[in-house]
Every structure is written in structure tokens, then in C-alpha cells.
Design an enzyme around this catalytic site. Structure first.
Site, PDB file in Angstrom:
ATOM      1  N   CYS A   1      -6.267   4.168  -3.613  1.00  0.00           N
ATOM      2  CA  CYS A   1      -6.027   2.889  -3.261  1.00  0.00           C
ATOM      3  C   CYS A   1      -7.296   2.187  -4.298  1.00  0.00           C
ATOM      4  CB  CYS A   1      -6.365   2.614  -2.008  1.00  0.00           C
ATOM      5  SG  CYS A   1      -5.218   3.315  -0.921  1.00  0.00           S
TER       6      CYS A   1
ATOM      7  N   HIS B   1      -9.528  -3.020  -1.953  1.00  0.00           N
ATOM      8  CA  HIS B   1      -9.743  -2.197  -0.939  1.00  0.00           C
ATOM      9  C   HIS B   1     -10.983  -2.559  -0.265  1.00  0.00           C
ATOM     10  CE1 HIS B   1      -9.135   1.722   1.044  1.00  0.00           C
ATOM     11  NE2 HIS B   1     -10.215   1.826   0.977  1.00  0.00           N
TER      12      HIS B   1
ATOM     13  N   HIS C   1      -0.022   2.342  -5.965  1.00  0.00           N
ATOM     14  CA  HIS C   1       0.451   3.564  -6.539  1.00  0.00           C
ATOM     15  C   HIS C   1       1.556   4.034  -5.462  1.00  0.00           C
ATOM     16  CE1 HIS C   1      -1.857   5.307  -2.895  1.00  0.00           C
ATOM     17  NE2 HIS C   1      -2.793   4.435  -3.443  1.00  0.00           N
TER      18      HIS C   1
ATOM     19  N   ASP D   1       0.834  -1.383  -0.077  1.00  0.00           N
ATOM     20  CA  ASP D   1       0.039  -0.149   0.144  1.00  0.00           C
ATOM     21  C   ASP D   1       0.726   1.184   0.089  1.00  0.00           C
ATOM     22  OD1 ASP D   1      -3.203   0.614   1.820  1.00  0.00           O
ATOM     23  OD2 ASP D   1      -2.488   1.078   0.004  1.00  0.00           O
ATOM     24  N   ASP D   2       0.709   1.972  -1.088  1.00  0.00           N
ATOM     25  CA  ASP D   2       1.529   3.497  -1.112  1.00  0.00           C
ATOM     26  C   ASP D   2       2.953   3.335  -1.067  1.00  0.00           C
ATOM     27  OD1 ASP D   2      -0.828   5.558   0.673  1.00  0.00           O
ATOM     28  OD2 ASP D   2      -1.159   3.847  -0.512  1.00  0.00           O
TER      29      ASP D   2
END
Lengths: 424, 93
Positions: free
Chosen positions: A51, A105, A302, A12-13
Site C-alpha cells: 500500500c 496510506h 496493486h 485498495d488491493d
């Protein structure tokens, strides 16, 4: 890779703040080790830097204009079209499909079920401590607890005495052992939460990044000719207690330079914490003797702005928000098969390991996450889904991203890369 | 060695930053930023978007961005409005 298992790791991220992407400050020895046996794409991009839209896009192989999900509040099967997903396709082709942690998500965009039972063979696993993620668990200088952005913690003090990603690694390892015994081929997706905010990680990882070694972003100002519509005002971090206390003006700030360095320091520390989780997971793949029969994919949904252009978080079209790490380990293709019993992924401790990263194959081709579905189908020897017609709302199985397996033979690339630092 | 391209996009509720600019709900989206990336540049147009029929109007361009990777890898100098790059449009469009 015909008939091989698939271990799909999505973070995540995570922007490509990794040794194997040329970052000289970060300690990521386990992910670098994976890269040394993989083909690594240095120009891979998400379809949208947030997300749920990004995840639904790459898991269905459709672009956001086809999933019609630009926020968090619709379920593509109801709202756009009953598109098959990548795990669903593997499930329909004889795989046991398993989800651990944050793959879809959670919430409306995956029907409050991570799209189970369509996508998964058993109910997806979510760490029990996930629910404390945004609680006041960060100890301030005054000894009180806050819901901060920067949040190094003593894990023994945490609710349940652990953290979500630690629980996810434990569960994924347990499932690998079950799959080993059952001798069924599996598609195991493991979704790690960090370095998504809050930057909550075991405090010992701060030792790897003394604040005096942490600089500001190379361009920590809002560019003069940036259209105002393009700018992301980083609302989510403003709501954190430590950022709120700074009383920063809206929309352009800036955050105090010292705090900017603290955020960058904690992002790096969270990446090294994540690296240890990935290292334990891959070490376990060796332990169960499946490293020679399992394709490993490592990517992120991302990136994340670390102060560049005066921005933080994702929510923009800048490269720092859309570019992701993307690598594929395919035994016998990206690396020669190892002697049975030999370890491919021995755990490496970021506190003691000296980086000796040797690239295996770096592709500079510009590629997209929407290609993951067709690429993994091809690698596993399944029929590659057809290219979608325009429009494709009525088509259950097709993909808007073509397979990138043809770029795996990096030696053919005009300006392929054999020197990581020069390339990046 | 055909050139590969990556397409990204991001929605916005208004031309200037406001409290929901980062995560606008579908009903509040008025502009969509479409990006096209190659190894050499990133080209973005922010166009009017209708959330009721999901249509983007490329005739109604609110803003643009153009960054050349070789000379501006950090994307700090937007040359979209420079007259010099008219040739560039002809090339990519």
C-alpha cells in the site's frame, strides 16, 4: 480535457478481476460501463506491491528508490525530498483538491495528515467506521464475533449500521454537489477500502458467487524453481481468526482447498460490492450534470494473489500482485461528448444486469502507475512536469514516469485489441 | 512501435521466508527484488541492498527469475537458470 474536473478512483488491493478485463465469473457492470467509455490499459503495473510505497510513488510520480519508502514508516518530504504531489500540483493550478477515504496510506507515510495541507484544499475525509475495520465483527458458525479474513456481514449489525466504503460514496456525492454549486473545478480523489482484507462486505453479495462455481487458482502450488527469496509467506492473513484456527504450517501452508475457494468467493463478492459503490458514485456524476466535464480515472494501488503459486495477498513481484486495472474516461477524447442531459453512467445492479460489455479502447502497452501524474497533467491541459534528473532528491517538481496519453489512440497500436476476451 | 517496460521492486529481510518477509522495516531490508516487465517477459533479480545508504549491489545477485509470457503466462516455470537463455541476456542487457 483542458480545465476539466478530475474524479480519481483508487481501489485498495484490486487486481483486474473485472468483466472489462476478460474475467468471466465476476459481476462488475458499473466498472465495465465506465470501461466502455474509456481507454483501458491491460498491462498496467504498480511500482511495489504494498500500500504505502505504491501510493506515495504514484501520487508523487517518483519510484520507490526516490521516495525511499519501502515500508510504512517514513514521510518522503522529511526522509527523501520535498516532492510535489499530483493533487498538490492541481491545487497550485487552480483546482479545489479533495480526498475521500483511503488515497494516501494513513499514518507516518503521509505525515498522519494524508499530506494535508500540501495536497488537499480541505482536511481529507475518513469514514467514521474505518476504525472498526479490524474489530471482531464477523459472526462465526457458533454465533460469536470474530476478526476473520472471510467476513460477509449483515450491515445493519455493523458498528454505526454502515461500512466505510458506503460512507465514502455518500461523502463523495455530497462533495460533488457542493462543487457543482460553487462552479469551481475540482480534483476529487476517492479511495475505496475493499477488496483489501478483511473481506468484509454485505452478505447478500455472496448470492452472486455460489461456492460450487468457485474454483481454485489455476496454479495453487509453490513453483519448483521459485527462489525462496521471491516467495511471500502471507503473514497478514495468517493473523485472522479463521485462518489462525486452521493451524497452517509456515511458510508454505497450504491452506485447505475448501477454504481457498471461500477466500476466492469472498474476494469476488467484495469486488461486486465495490462495483456498486463505484456505480452510485458515477450515477451521481450524471445527476449533477458533470459527466461531460469530468475526467474519470479508475485504478488500484496493486493487485492480490488469490492462491496462485501457493501465495495470498500482495508482497511480491508476481504479476498477480503488481498488475492493476487502469482506465481513463475523457469526454470528447475517449468517447464522443454526450447530449446534455443524457446519462453516461446510469447505475447498473449486479444482481440483475446481464453483462453486455463493449470495449471502447484497449491498450496492451506495458505502462506504470508512476506515469499517472504526468498523464493526468497532460489530460487536464496543465504543463507536464519535467522528467527527473538522476538523482532527483533535490528537485521539488519532476516525474519519473512519462505521460501515456500518446497510447490513447489505440487504433494505431500494432496489435490493438477490439475483442476483450481474445486479448485477455 | 517502441517496446514499453514496467519496473517494479520488492524488499526482503532474508533469502528464506521469515515472519517479516512480507513487510520488512527499512532497517531490516537486506535484499531488493527488481523486476523488469515487457509484453513478452518478466525478468527479476534479487540483489543485496544496504538500507543505510539505499544502495543496491547488482554484482551480488541472490536469485533470479525469468518468465516468458507466451509460453508461461502464469509465471510458474522460472527459466532464469536455464543455460539456454544466455542469448536472452545479451538481447536485453
Amino acid at each position: 480535457g483542458d480545465g476539466m474536473n478530475v474524479l480519481f478512483i483508487v481501489v485498495d488491493d484490486l487486481r483486474p478481476v473485472l468483466g472489462c478485463y476478460g474475467d468471466k465469473l465476476v459481476k462488475s457492470p458499473n466498472i465495465d460501463q465506465l470501461a466502455s467509455h474509456s481507454v483501458v490499459f491491460s498491462n498496467a503495473y504498480a511500482q511495489q506491491a504494498v500500500c504505502a510505497p505504491s501510493r506515495v510513488s504514484f501520487l508523487t510520480g517518483r519510484r520507490p528508490d526516490s521516495t525511499r519508502l519501502y515500508d510504512f514508516y517514513s514521510y518522503w518530504r522529511v526522509h527523501a525530498g520535498n516532492y510535489s504531489t499530483m493533487p498538490q500540483y492541481f491545487k497550485e493550478n487552480g483546482y479545489v483538491t479533495l480526498s475521500v477515504g483511503k488515497v494516501f496510506h494513513p499514518g507516518v507515510s503521509s505525515n498522519y495528515s494524508d499530506d494535508y495541507p500540501h495536497s488537499w484544499s480541505v482536511p481529507p475525509f475518513h469514514p467514521s467506521t474505518e476504525k472498526y475495520e479490524n474489530d471482531k465483527t464477523c459472526r462465526g458458525k457458533d454465533g460469536r464475533l470474530y476478526a476473520n479474513l472471510v467476513c460477509p456481514v449483515d450491515v445493519t449489525e455493523m458498528p454505526g449500521g454502515t461500512l466505510p466504503d458506503i460512507q465514502s460514496t455518500e461523502e463523495a456525492i455530497r462533495l460533488m454537489n457542493v462543487m457543482k454549486t460553487s462552479k469551481q473545478k475540482f480534483f476529487l480523489a476517492v479511495g475505496y477500502h475493499k477488496p483489501h482484507i478483511p473481506l468484509r462486505y454485505p452478505q447478500e453479495f455472496l448470492k452472486l458467487y455460489p461456492l460450487e462455481n468457485i474454483t481454485l487458482a489455476p496454479d495453487p502450488w509453490v513453483p519448483e524453481k521459485l527462489p525462496s527469496v521471491a516467495y511471500n509467506p502471507w503473514m497478514d492473513i495468517r493473523q485472522r481468526d479463521d485462518v489462525k484456527a486452521l493451524n497452517v504450517s509456515f511458510p508454505y501452508g497450504p491452506l485447505p482447498y475448501d477454504f481457498q475457494r471461500q477466500i476466492r468467493q469472498s474476494y469476488y463478492a467484495a469486488v461486486s460490492y465495490l462495483d456498486t459503490q463505484v456505480g452510485q458514485l458515477l450515477n451521481a456524476l450524471d445527476d449533477v450534470g458533470l459527466s461531460n466535464s469530468t475526467i474519470v480515472v479508475f485504478t488500484a494501488d496493486h493487485g492480490w494473489s488469490l492462491g496462485e503459486h501457493g501465495e495470498w495477498a500482495k508482497y511480491s513481484n508476481f504479476d498477480v500482485a503488481t498488475r492493476v486495472p487502469l482506465m481513463f474516461y475523457v469526454p470528447g477524447m475517449t468517447t464522443s461528448p454526450v447530449i446534455p442531459g443524457e446519462r453516461v453512467f446510469p447505475y447498473r445492479d449486479p444482481f440483475s444486469h446481464i453483462s453486455d460489455f463493449m470495449p471502447q479502447g484497449q491498450s496492451k502497452k506495458v505502462v506504470e502507475l508512476v506515469s499517472l501524474f504526468s498523464t493526468l497533467a497532460e489530460l487536464a491541459g496543465l504543463q507536464v512536469p519535467p522528467v527527473c534528473p538522476e538523482p532527483s532528491f533535490h528537485v521539488v517538481l519532476c516525474t519519473e514516469g512519462s505521460s501515456i496519453v500518446r497510447y490513447f489512440n489505440v487504433s494505431e497500436e500494432k496489435d490493438g485489441c477490439d475483442d476483450t476476451f481474445r486479448c485477455f | 512501435n517502441e517496446e514499453t517496460v514496467a519496473f517494479s521492486q520488492y524488499p526482503r529481510p532474508a533469502d528464506t521466508p521469515q515472519w517479516n518477509s512480507d513487510k520488512p522495516k527499512l532497517k531490516d531490508i537486506r535484499i531488493m527484488g527488481y523486476s523488469m516487465r515487457t509484453i513478452d517477459y518478466r525478468y527479476t533479480v534479487w540483489v543485496q541492498f544496504n538500507p543505510n545508504n539505499f544502495s543496491a549491489n547488482f554484482e551480488d545477485v541472490h536469485a533470479g527469475e525469468l518468465y516468458m509470457v507466451e509460453t508461461d503466462p502464469n509465471q510458474d516455470y522460472n527459466i532464469y537458470n536455464n543455460t539456454l537463455h544466455v542469448w536472452f541476456y545479451k538481447k536485453i542487457l
